[in-house]
Design an enzyme around this catalytic site. Structure first.
Site, mmCIF file in Angstrom:
data_model
loop_
_atom_site.group_PDB
_atom_site.id
_atom_site.type_symbol
_atom_site.label_atom_id
_atom_site.label_comp_id
_atom_site.label_asym_id
_atom_site.label_seq_id
_atom_site.Cartn_x
_atom_site.Cartn_y
_atom_site.Cartn_z
ATOM 1 C CG HIS A 75 -1.675 1.045 0.949
ATOM 2 N ND1 HIS A 75 -3.382 1.635 0.510
ATOM 3 C CD2 HIS A 75 -1.744 2.498 2.085
ATOM 4 C CE1 HIS A 75 -3.462 2.166 0.646
ATOM 5 N NE2 HIS A 75 -2.989 2.766 1.743
ATOM 6 C CG ASP A 153 -11.696 3.600 5.054
ATOM 7 O OD1 ASP A 153 -11.054 4.074 5.798
ATOM 8 O OD2 ASP A 153 -11.069 3.477 3.286
ATOM 9 N NE ARG A 160 -9.773 10.793 7.427
ATOM 10 C CZ ARG A 160 -8.608 9.636 6.854
ATOM 11 N NH1 ARG A 160 -9.069 7.977 6.641
ATOM 12 N NH2 ARG A 160 -7.403 9.959 6.479
ATOM 13 C CB SER A 175 -8.484 4.918 6.829
ATOM 14 O OG SER A 175 -8.647 4.777 5.071
ATOM 15 C CE LYS A 179 -7.655 1.511 1.866
ATOM 16 N NZ LYS A 179 -8.218 2.857 2.932
#
Length: 415
Positions: A75, A153, A160, A175, A179
């Site tokens: 990520h 999320d 957000r 967050s 995930k």
């Protein structure tokens, strides 16, 4: 009110907030107020862990028990010109490492991997879960938009984004990890971007985020590694969806775009060393070899074909404007945030998740930090269709001086 007064929320309170927000009992304006209170007053690690857990349980968790071998997920916290996944994933897969990744679309000036892949004609980003897992087993690689995981999320992130609470470290950590834990990979590597083109502008905030990410991983018995990389200038030469795919293909064919490949090799070597239990030097040599012999490139072709993409039709159809330097000297700065915003104005980004984007537009840099340029040398090309930016706006992203500076790319590691 408790968080406004700097109190610490209990697990039951956070569970109540998430379940009631998802059920519609807690309204957007109430949740927005809580998100702002969290952004201002922070959260302890325990609170962040409770929030991660509540969000994780708001959707399904992938069952990867049918996949043979260690599964890796990578990520990035997001940046300008960040196409690392497009090179890294097939490189790892070519070394017989299972790579499973659920990605998102970009918002604002940061591009999403899904958008980049969708710029390839026919590419299917909406795999069924069974096809997704079967593909990982069969060719070691699958990338898809998210399934019905982490529903909280999606809903919270939209708030957000609209309420300037994206940069809160506990909210970023919960967050990301909710995930990644729902994706259920064995090893999670997170590229934490630092600089003016990233969510976090300084190293101290990045270190704090990384500590949260690693510690949440430990709680769930997941190995989490964080690599800190510089996002003060764009990564690589291209910014814009199709342009970034073309650049990634060139790198897979062996072109050495120094800063981009430094990030790719650093993350790839780390993962290969952990999965195969070998030294970083041995791991680097394996990665370098599979770029040189084009095995990583052929794996990319196999991956694209498997998901319906027609790589042979990949071509940028935008108009091109060349921008020349007004001065001679060394490039000492290329403002990543400004470049990202200009690419967004050209149509490469979106304001809302539902907005359409122009896959062809963007910016290609022809010079990088440390390069010497003469007056009238071309600094970059602007690819445009409906909207064009002025050369002056593009030139304002650069600083050119008499003295050469070095651009540090890899800023550290946390595990």
């Amino acid at each position: 009110n408790k968080k406004r007064l700097k109190g610490e929320l209990s697990k039951d309170e956070i569970d109540y907030v998430i379940s009631s927000f998802m059920g519609g009992e807690i309204k957007d304006y109430q949740m927005s107020a809580l998100l702002m209170a969290i952004t201002i007053n922070g959260m302890s690690f325990d609170e962040t862990l409770y929030l991660t857990d509540s969000m994780l349980r708001s959707g399904k968790i992938l069952d990867l028990s049918s996949i043979n071998g260690i599964v890796v997920d990578k990520h990035s916290t997001g940046g300008i010109g960040d196409k690392v996944t497009l090179i890294l994933a097939p490189l790892l897969a070519s070394l017989n490492i299972k790579v499973l990744k659920m990605s998102g679309r970009g918002l604002g000036y940061t591009g999403g991997t899904i958008d980049k892949l969708e710029s390839i004609e026919g590419f299917n980003v909406n795999l069924k879960e069974t096809d997704f897992i079967n593909q990982v087993n069969e060719i070691n690689l699958a990338i898809s938009s998210a399934f019905e995981i982490d529903q909280a999320d999606k809903k919270i992130y939209a708030l957000r984004d609209a309420t300037s609470t994206v940069s809160s470290i506990p909210l970023i950590a919960s967050s990301i990890m909710s995930k990644k834990l729902a994706s259920n990979a064995d090893i999670i590597v997170i590229d934490v971007k630092v600089g003016n083109g990233a969510l976090l502008e300084n190293k101290n905030d990045a270190l704090k985020l990384a500590q949260y990410l690693v510690d949440i991983g430990k709680y769930y018995n997941k190995k989490v590694y964080c690599v800190f990389t510089n996002m003060s200038s764009p990564l690589g030469m291209s910014v814009g969806n199709k342009l970034e795919v073309i650049e990634s293909i060139n790198c897979l064919k062996g072109e050495n775009i120094k800063d981009l490949m430094e990030v790719v090799y650093s993350i790839a070597s780390l993962i290969v060393s952990k999965v195969k239990n070998i030294s970083l030097v041995e791991a680097f040599n394996l990665c370098y070899q599979n770029i040189e012999n084009k095995k990583a490139y052929f794996k990319f072709l196999e991956f694209v074909k498997r998901q319906g993409g027609k790589i042979e039709s990949l071509k940028c159809n935008a108009k091109v404007m060349k921008v020349e330097s007004l001065y001679s000297g060394y490039i000492t700065k290329i403002d990543a945030l400004k470049i990202g915003k200009l690419s967004y104005l050209l149509g490469a980004g979106r304001k809302n998740k539902e907005d359409s984007i122009d896959y062809d537009v963007g910016i290609v840099l022809l010079k990088k930090i440390g390069d010497y340029v003469n007056q009238n040398d071309i600094l970059g090309n602007i690819y445009y269709n409906d909207t064009v930016i002025s050369p002056k706006e593009f030139l304002s992203c650069f600083e050119i001086e008499d003295k050469k500076v070095k651009d540090e790319i890899i800023l550290g590691l946390k595990m």
